[in-house]
Design a protein around this motif. Structure first.
Motif, PDB file in Angstrom:
ATOM      1  N   ARG B  31       0.931  -1.220   0.015  1.00 15.95           N
ATOM      2  CA  ARG B  31       0.059   0.120  -0.127  1.00 15.95           C
ATOM      3  C   ARG B  31       0.908   1.268  -0.104  1.00 15.95           C
ATOM      4  N   SER B  32       1.823   1.411   0.983  1.00 12.47           N
ATOM      5  CA  SER B  32       2.631   2.568   1.199  1.00 12.47           C
ATOM      6  C   SER B  32       3.924   2.246   1.928  1.00 12.47           C
ATOM      7  N   LEU B  34       6.702   4.173   4.490  1.00 18.64           N
ATOM      8  CA  LEU B  34       6.921   5.238   5.278  1.00 18.64           C
ATOM      9  C   LEU B  34       8.088   5.554   6.079  1.00 18.64           C
ATOM     10  N   PHE B  45       6.774  11.278  12.062  1.00 18.40           N
ATOM     11  CA  PHE B  45       6.509  11.085  10.652  1.00 18.40           C
ATOM     12  C   PHE B  45       7.389  11.789   9.766  1.00 18.40           C
ATOM     13  N   MET B  48       5.635   9.724   3.254  1.00 18.60           N
ATOM     14  CA  MET B  48       4.837   8.588   2.782  1.00 18.60           C
ATOM     15  C   MET B  48       5.141   8.363   1.178  1.00 18.60           C
ATOM     16  N   THR B  50       4.221   6.147  -2.315  1.00 15.49           N
ATOM     17  CA  THR B  50       3.204   5.400  -2.728  1.00 15.49           C
ATOM     18  C   THR B  50       3.520   4.839  -4.118  1.00 15.49           C
ATOM     19  N   ILE B  92       3.002  -0.232   4.996  1.00 21.59           N
ATOM     20  CA  ILE B  92       1.548  -0.572   5.101  1.00 21.59           C
ATOM     21  C   ILE B  92       1.230  -1.735   4.258  1.00 21.59           C
ATOM     22  N   THR B  95      -2.771  -6.149   5.113  1.00 26.80           N
ATOM     23  CA  THR B  95      -3.659  -6.668   6.121  1.00 26.80           C
ATOM     24  C   THR B  95      -3.457  -5.667   7.358  1.00 26.80           C
ATOM     25  N   TYR B  96      -3.989  -4.559   6.905  1.00 30.28           N
ATOM     26  CA  TYR B  96      -4.092  -3.405   8.024  1.00 30.28           C
ATOM     27  C   TYR B  96      -3.032  -3.146   8.826  1.00 30.28           C
ATOM     28  N   LYS B  97      -1.766  -3.391   8.667  1.00 34.37           N
ATOM     29  CA  LYS B  97      -0.610  -3.206   9.585  1.00 34.37           C
ATOM     30  C   LYS B  97       0.317  -2.421   9.084  1.00 34.37           C
ATOM     31  N   TYR B  98       1.093  -1.709  10.154  1.00 35.15           N
ATOM     32  CA  TYR B  98       2.268  -0.880   9.839  1.00 35.15           C
ATOM     33  C   TYR B  98       3.607  -2.134  10.107  1.00 35.15           C
ATOM     34  N   ILE B  99       4.354  -2.280   9.339  1.00 33.99           N
ATOM     35  CA  ILE B  99       5.395  -3.124   9.714  1.00 33.99           C
ATOM     36  C   ILE B  99       6.486  -2.571   9.556  1.00 33.99           C
ATOM     37  N   PHE B 100       7.451  -2.534  10.676  1.00 29.45           N
ATOM     38  CA  PHE B 100       8.715  -1.623  10.847  1.00 29.45           C
ATOM     39  C   PHE B 100       9.809  -2.459  10.604  1.00 29.45           C
ATOM     40  N   GLY B 101      10.902  -2.001  10.200  1.00 30.46           N
ATOM     41  CA  GLY B 101      12.220  -2.539  10.013  1.00 30.46           C
ATOM     42  C   GLY B 101      12.933  -2.099  11.451  1.00 30.46           C
TER      43      GLY B 101
END
Lengths: 113, 110
Positions: B31-32, B34, B45, B48, B50, B92, B95-101
């Motif tokens: 999705r995006s 960030l 922030f 972002m 995309t 993003i 599955t509605y989640k923000y996944i971070f490194g």
């Protein structure tokens, strides 16, 4: 202009104790998240919620529980605290997951001894 | 499994240097992407992204996304001591989640 508010800021727990980390947002966001951040590491997702009454597990849910009875509040419950739960906990919220950023609370530093 | 990998893990530079931070990812439903800056407390922030190839710019910071090669870079020119922080890349996913490194820890020396 409160945004995402977490309480407490700091807490020391003894092994086996329980506690609830509070998180409230006043932006009418549907999506809310709990992350933990260990020293030198990124953010790991514990639980998330896409709206009141709906929660789901993230990467590291074991030892935690959540509830979402209102849009504003998303408390995180630790049952039987363990030293491995020593971490900084961040709550975040977002309006949606389509091209919007997540806003973070200031974090709760938890130490389990 | 969705994944975000950042490099380098840490970096020490002198004021005035230019730095490039890398973020590569694997995701089933993009999705995006960030970028966040984290100093003492909560991440704040930055950008972002995309679409591929469109540079986002804010002062001395800029970022670009390559969706074909699955990576993004964050550039900081003329670094200052106030740029010292951990820079986090997040996805993003569908599955509605923000996944971070894991982040890149940048230290800028005066």
């Amino acid at each position: 202009n409160a945004g995402v508010t977490q309480t407490p800021k700091f807490r020391i727990l003894k092994i086996g104790q329980s506690m609830t980390l509070q998180c409230t947002q006043d932006m009418n966001h549907n999506y809310m998240y709990w992350y933990r951040q260990d020293p030198g590491m990124g953010l790991k997702l514990i639980y998330y919620s896409v709206g009141a009454g709906i929660t789901d597990k993230g990467e590291v849910p074991n030892g935690y529980n959540v509830s979402r009875s209102t849009t504003e509040d998303f408390p995180l419950r630790l049952e039987l605290a363990a030293p491995s739960q020593t971490s900084v906990y961040f709550c975040a919220s977002s309006y949606s997951v389509v091209n919007t950023e997540a806003f973070f609370g200031q974090g709760t530093r938890l130490t389990v001894v | 499994e969705d994944k975000v990998v950042q490099s380098p893990l840490s970096l020490v530079v002198h004021e005035g240097d230019t730095v490039t931070l890398n973020c590569s990812y694997e995701v089933t439903n993009f999705r995006s992407l960030l970028w966040y800056k984290q100093e003492k407390k909560a991440p704040t922030f930055l950008f972002m992204l995309t679409s591929s190839g469109i540079e986002k710019k804010s002062g001395r910071l800029s970022s670009i996304l390559d969706k074909k090669e699955l990576f993004s870079i964050l550039n900081i020119t003329a670094t200052q001591t106030g740029d010292s922080a951990v820079y986090l890349c997040a996805l993003i996913s569908g599955t509605y989640k923000y996944i971070f490194g894991t982040g890149t820890r940048l230290k800028v020396l005066a």
